[in-house]
Design a protein around this motif. Structure first.
Motif, short mmCIF file in Angstrom:
data_model
loop_
_atom_site.label_atom_id
_atom_site.label_comp_id
_atom_site.label_asym_id
_atom_site.label_seq_id
_atom_site.Cartn_x
_atom_site.Cartn_y
_atom_site.Cartn_z
N LEU A 278 0.84 -1.18 0.00
CA LEU A 278 0.00 0.00 0.00
C LEU A 278 0.89 1.24 0.00
O LEU A 278 2.02 1.20 0.51
N VAL B 239 -1.23 -5.82 -0.51
CA VAL B 239 -2.26 -6.55 -1.25
C VAL B 239 -1.56 -7.74 -1.88
O VAL B 239 -0.48 -7.60 -2.45
N ILE C 114 -7.79 -12.00 -4.32
CA ILE C 114 -6.94 -10.91 -3.84
C ILE C 114 -7.35 -10.55 -2.42
O ILE C 114 -8.55 -10.41 -2.13
N LEU D 274 -6.14 -8.16 1.30
CA LEU D 274 -5.33 -7.12 1.91
C LEU D 274 -4.86 -7.62 3.26
O LEU D 274 -5.65 -8.12 4.06
N GLN E 64 -10.51 -10.19 2.49
CA GLN E 64 -10.79 -10.46 1.09
C GLN E 64 -11.29 -9.17 0.43
O GLN E 64 -12.15 -8.48 0.96
N LEU E 65 -10.74 -8.85 -0.74
CA LEU E 65 -11.08 -7.59 -1.39
C LEU E 65 -12.20 -7.73 -2.41
O LEU E 65 -12.98 -6.80 -2.60
N PRO F 283 -2.50 -8.12 -8.82
CA PRO F 283 -3.00 -6.85 -8.30
C PRO F 283 -1.98 -5.72 -8.41
O PRO F 283 -0.76 -5.93 -8.30
N VAL G 9 -1.83 -1.65 -6.82
CA VAL G 9 -2.51 -0.67 -5.97
C VAL G 9 -2.39 0.71 -6.59
O VAL G 9 -1.33 1.11 -7.06
N VAL H 216 -7.67 -1.00 -6.17
CA VAL H 216 -6.72 -2.00 -6.67
C VAL H 216 -7.16 -2.43 -8.06
O VAL H 216 -8.33 -2.76 -8.29
N LEU I 235 -11.45 -0.02 -2.58
CA LEU I 235 -11.11 -0.64 -1.30
C LEU I 235 -12.13 -0.34 -0.22
O LEU I 235 -12.32 -1.14 0.71
#
Length: 675
Positions: free
Chosen positions: A272, A279, A296, A298, A308-309, A320, A322, A329, A346
């Protein structure tokens, strides 16, 4: 105009690889591979592409050994990896190990770090400029002089032996050891400086390490550790972080559960912008009952919490990136043929599809968030750099001037689909030669993709359908069971049952295709490599509908294959451990059905193939000869799972085309001149 009947002309087309974007967003650097002047190898170079698209691309480097892996430093210099020698090097220094070089915004490139173990990767802190470098060193030796002395002693003694105390022992086309990957950190490089001091971070880590990524503030380095779990289950990627000064190392994310709940592996971390977390990719590990799934997540640095994203995303989300503001993302993931670029917010978790058609990779985001850059290819064109609007939905990208444009194709591309008995939709690309019609139907070649968990959706230089289309063949490229981009059910349908749904899907889509008036049902062939080679072998045991079959780097005896492939544990999670049960292997192994083969077969295999070892190809050819099947064996002593060098690649196409001409078109066999 590109002439796809001229194999030499096609081989000379430039091929674009990785992308790197400067911190200020004004420079875009790509790697471009071309045939070397001697015509025997590929030579890569760095090229600068104009992000605005107003200037032609220009070449930056010209080393005979080639350059790769570009990455920018905060001051706009480009770091890259190459095996070319430095002006200060002495004859024989470093045994041509790869080294780290730096090309400043103004001036000539110079070597900045050349450990005896070579350099395989480098990551740069976006703000601080701190370097995380992946090199290698012998067991018990520190990176630097100690490793160099140990290597020299080994060479002077004539020792080539490698002692293994863990599995695996080989990977893809090379032996593992006697050295192991090491991650070191170094301070930012400015002016005419070189890397003179490094902090070794993973000397005492027993597991193989990879994927080093340094935080923007330069304080932390995340990396993968391939750790052993158990003798029965094998290994798994865990995600670790270490302080760049070497004062602390800990596991950042892992789930070692082997019980009823899911077990996860983690890899591919990107930081990040505020260095508060990463990520990363989380893989649900496969079992005999369940196929894997990639998503994906975080991971927070402070406490290792995992979030979980992309909830309920039906397909694999991968690669991914950022955004510079840390609000979203970008990622890629196959979807019903194309491989789009996606964006997830996000805060809300909302997912937006940015692109329509095309297969995307190498995504980069401008520092001010105003643009997204990527490589875009498809079945119909090779990779080209493009610019995307970061918020537009299913947009058409802006192509950026770069080498390697194919200005014409010898045919057209369309799609075919059908519904199979369990209700799944099976689709395929169909490349048709110019002039194919009801009055002049084209012979059909079924191309089965490898993987097996992948999609037939991108340009391939190794297996290029247009080289066959230019000679009058239609090429069918299906996505059967086990293919990605159609939800988890599509993969699960073929999991552990390669000879069932994948085969019936292929036959169903072929049935639909040969009903077309522009296809000649009476002249057909099937081809495949790796998993596609396995399927070609299986097809040969199940039907005589094809006039010829080409099988490349293929699995033949599944029980013999277990334990000799470089990925035995992964394989056994799907096909079961033969020490416990051979039921699934026996149900899917083509070698037990060789007596049912009557179709002429061309077997192709490389001796340096450690994914599907050469014994599979030799045994297949022997069994075909012993059972009187018309067959030929194209053997490459120096190639691996794929045939990569220009001369050998040309012979591959010449042999395949001659074999198809003999058995599909009824022409006289003509042996390629150089073999």
């Amino acid at each position: 105009m590109t002439d796809f009947t001229d194999l030499d002309a096609v081989a000379k087309l430039p091929r674009i690889g990785s992308l790197a974007l400067s911190p200020d967003g004004t420079r875009l650097v790509a790697t471009v591979a071309e045939v070397a002047p001697d015509g025997k190898t590929w030579q890569s170079a760095l090229w600068e592409v104009d992000p605005a698209g107003s200037r032609p691309a220009r070449r930056l480097t010209r080393a005979a050994k080639g350059e790769s892996s570009p990455v920018f430093t905060p001051d706009g210099s480009v770091l890259f990896v190459t095996s070319r020698t430095d002006a200060e090097s002495k004859p024989g220094d470093e045994k041509e190990a790869s080294a780290l070089w730096l090309l400043p915004p103004v001036g000539e490139a110079r070597q900045v770090y050349a450990p005896r173990g070579g350099v395989s990767a480098v990551s740069v802190a976006r703000d601080a400029g701190t370097l995380a470098i992946t090199t290698a060193a012998l067991h018990g030796a520190g990176v630097g002089d100690e490793d160099k002395e140990r290597r020299k002693a080994r060479e002077d003694a004539g020792v080539t032996a490698i002692l293994h105390e863990s599995y695996p022992v080989r990977y893809w086309d090379h032996d593992l050891g006697p050295d192991k990957p090491r991650i070191v950190s170094a301070a930012a490089i400015t002016g005419d400086e070189r890397v003179t001091e490094v902090v070794e971070l993973t000397r005492d880590v027993p597991s193989p390490v990879s994927g080093a990524a340094v935080s923007p503030d330069g304080q932390w380095i995340a990396y993968n550790a391939d750790e052993a779990l158990s003798a029965a289950y094998g290994r798994r990627d865990t995600l670790r972080v270490v302080r760049a000064d070497g004062t602390g190392d800990r596991e950042l994310a892992a789930d070692r559960s082997l019980g009823d709940g899911p077990a996860y592996g983690f890899f591919g971390a990107v930081w990040l912008p505020d260095s508060s977390g990463v990520v990363a990719m989380r893989a649900t590990e496969s079992t005999e009952q369940e196929c894997p799934h990639y998503e994906i997540v975080l991971v927070t640095l402070a406490d290792g919490a995992v979030r979980q994203l992309v909830a309920d995303f039906p397909d694999w989300s991968e690669s991914p990136v950022v955004s510079p503001d840390g609000q979203s993302v970008y990622f890629t993931g196959d979807r019903l043929g194309p491989r789009p670029v996606w964006r997830v917010d996000l805060a809300s978790g909302e997912v937006t599809r940015l692109t329509g058609e095309g297969h995307y990779s190498e995504v980069c985001v401008a520092a001010d968030g105003s643009a997204v850059y990527a490589l875009r290819d498809s079945i119909a064109h090779p990779a080209q750099p493009v610019r995307l609007d970061p918020v537009a939905v299913e947009q058409d990208p802006v192509a950026l001037p770069a080498p390697g444009v194919v200005d014409s194709l010898p045919g057209t591309l369309t799609e075919v689909e059908t519904t199979v008995s369990d209700g799944r939709t099976v689709r395929a690309w169909l490349a048709l030669p110019a002039g194919a019609s009801a009055d002049s139907p084209a012979p059909l070649t079924l191309w089965i993709h490898g993987g097996p968990m992948m999609s037939n959706n991108g340009w391939s230089w190794r297996w290029n359908p247009w080289l066959l289309v230019a000679r009058g063949y239609a090429v069918l490229m299906p996505d059967p069971a086990l293919s990605t981009g159609y939800g988890r059910d599509m993969i699960q349908a073929g999991w552990g049952a390669w000879g069932a749904a994948p085969f019936t899907d292929l036959m169903a889509i072929t049935d639909v295709t040969v009903e077309r008036p522009d296809i000649d049902e009476g002249r057909t062939a099937a081809m495949g490599g790796s998993f596609g080679g396995y399927m070609a072998n299986w097809v040969a045991t199940q039907t005589d509908r094809f006039d010829a079959i080409v099988t490349h780097a293929s699995l033949w005896n599944l029980e013999a294959f277990t334990g000799v492939t470089d990925a035995s544990y992964y394989w056994m999670r799907e096909m079961t451990d033969p020490l416990r049960s051979t039921e699934r292997i026996l149900a899917n192994s083509p070698h037990l059905r060789v007596a049912d083969i009557s179709t002429p077969m061309l077997v192709i295999h490389g001796d340096k193939d450690y994914r599907v070892p050469i014994g599979e190809g030799i045994r297949l050819y022997f069994d075909l000869v012993r059972h009187g099947v018309p067959s030929k064996f194209l053997y490459y002593p120096t190639e691996n799972h794929w045939i990569l060098t220009p001369g050998n690649s040309k012979v591959w196409y010449e042999t395949v085309l001659a074999f198809l001409a003999e058995h599909v078109l009824g022409e006289k066999w003509e042996r390629p001149a150089l073999i």
